[in-house]
Design a protein around this motif. Structure first.
Motif, PDB file in Angstrom:
ATOM      1  N   TYR A   9       0.850  -1.189   0.000  1.00 34.05           N
ATOM      2  CA  TYR A   9       0.000   0.000   0.000  1.00 34.05           C
ATOM      3  C   TYR A   9       0.885   1.238   0.000  1.00 34.05           C
ATOM      4  CZ  TYR A   9      -2.977   3.714   1.805  1.00 34.05           C
ATOM      5  OH  TYR A   9      -3.633   4.904   1.977  1.00 34.05           O
ATOM      6  N   SER A  18      -3.901   7.508  -3.010  1.00 34.72           N
ATOM      7  CA  SER A  18      -3.528   6.205  -2.466  1.00 34.72           C
ATOM      8  C   SER A  18      -3.558   5.165  -3.581  1.00 34.72           C
ATOM      9  CB  SER A  18      -4.495   5.784  -1.371  1.00 34.72           C
ATOM     10  OG  SER A  18      -4.471   6.707  -0.320  1.00 34.72           O
ATOM     11  N   PHE A  20      -2.123   0.812  -4.696  1.00 28.76           N
ATOM     12  CA  PHE A  20      -1.589  -0.492  -4.334  1.00 28.76           C
ATOM     13  C   PHE A  20      -0.700  -0.987  -5.470  1.00 28.76           C
ATOM     14  CE2 PHE A  20      -5.403  -0.058  -1.896  1.00 28.76           C
ATOM     15  CZ  PHE A  20      -5.110  -0.633  -0.681  1.00 28.76           C
ATOM     16  N   ARG A  37      -6.497   3.320  -5.369  1.00 24.31           N
ATOM     17  CA  ARG A  37      -7.378   2.792  -4.342  1.00 24.31           C
ATOM     18  C   ARG A  37      -8.823   3.147  -4.670  1.00 24.31           C
ATOM     19  NH1 ARG A  37      -7.475   3.808   2.192  1.00 24.31           N
ATOM     20  NH2 ARG A  37      -9.256   2.458   2.534  1.00 24.31           N
ATOM     21  N   LEU A  43     -10.239  -3.183   1.865  1.00 22.77           N
ATOM     22  CA  LEU A  43      -8.799  -3.291   1.639  1.00 22.77           C
ATOM     23  C   LEU A  43      -8.448  -4.509   0.799  1.00 22.77           C
ATOM     24  CD1 LEU A  43      -5.887  -2.334   2.363  1.00 22.77           C
ATOM     25  CD2 LEU A  43      -6.049  -3.834   4.346  1.00 22.77           C
ATOM     26  N   GLU A  47      -6.543  -4.936  -2.869  1.00 20.81           N
ATOM     27  CA  GLU A  47      -5.342  -5.744  -3.050  1.00 20.81           C
ATOM     28  C   GLU A  47      -5.543  -6.779  -4.153  1.00 20.81           C
ATOM     29  OE1 GLU A  47      -3.504  -5.555   1.467  1.00 20.81           O
ATOM     30  OE2 GLU A  47      -4.858  -7.183   0.941  1.00 20.81           O
TER      31      GLU A  47
END
Length: 90
Positions: A9, A18, A20, A37, A43, A47
């Motif tokens: 992250y 933000s 990943f 994100r 979360l 991912e």
């Protein structure tokens, strides 16, 4: 064939939001994919989105192995804190 994929992250900066980054080690090469994100999902969904993008890039680079991948979370890396996923083919 089984692959290990690390997802990191990255918090927001003054210029980027933000995101990943998923990294797949393939022989001596590394394939990376970055996704922004999505705040509407949790979360792990973010991912998995990064993992799937990295696997799609791998399939594009090596079309001989482009079969569906089964992805499972394996926990976190004890030192870096990155999330680790395992991808394998049926």
């Amino acid at each position: 064939m089984t692959l290990c994929i690390a997802v990191k992250y990255h918090g927001p900066t003054n210029y980027k939001g933000s995101r990943f980054t998923a990294t797949v080690a393939w022989g001596q090469d590394k394939i990376r994919a970055t996704v922004s994100r999505n705040y509407e999902t949790d979360l792990q969904a973010n991912e998995l989105n990064a993992v799937n993008k990295a696997l799609n890039k791998l399939n594009d680079d090596l079309p001989t192995i482009s079969r569906p991948w089964i992805v499972q979370p394996c926990g976190g890396h004890p030192i870096t804190g990155e999330s680790i996923f395992r991808a394998y083919q049926n």
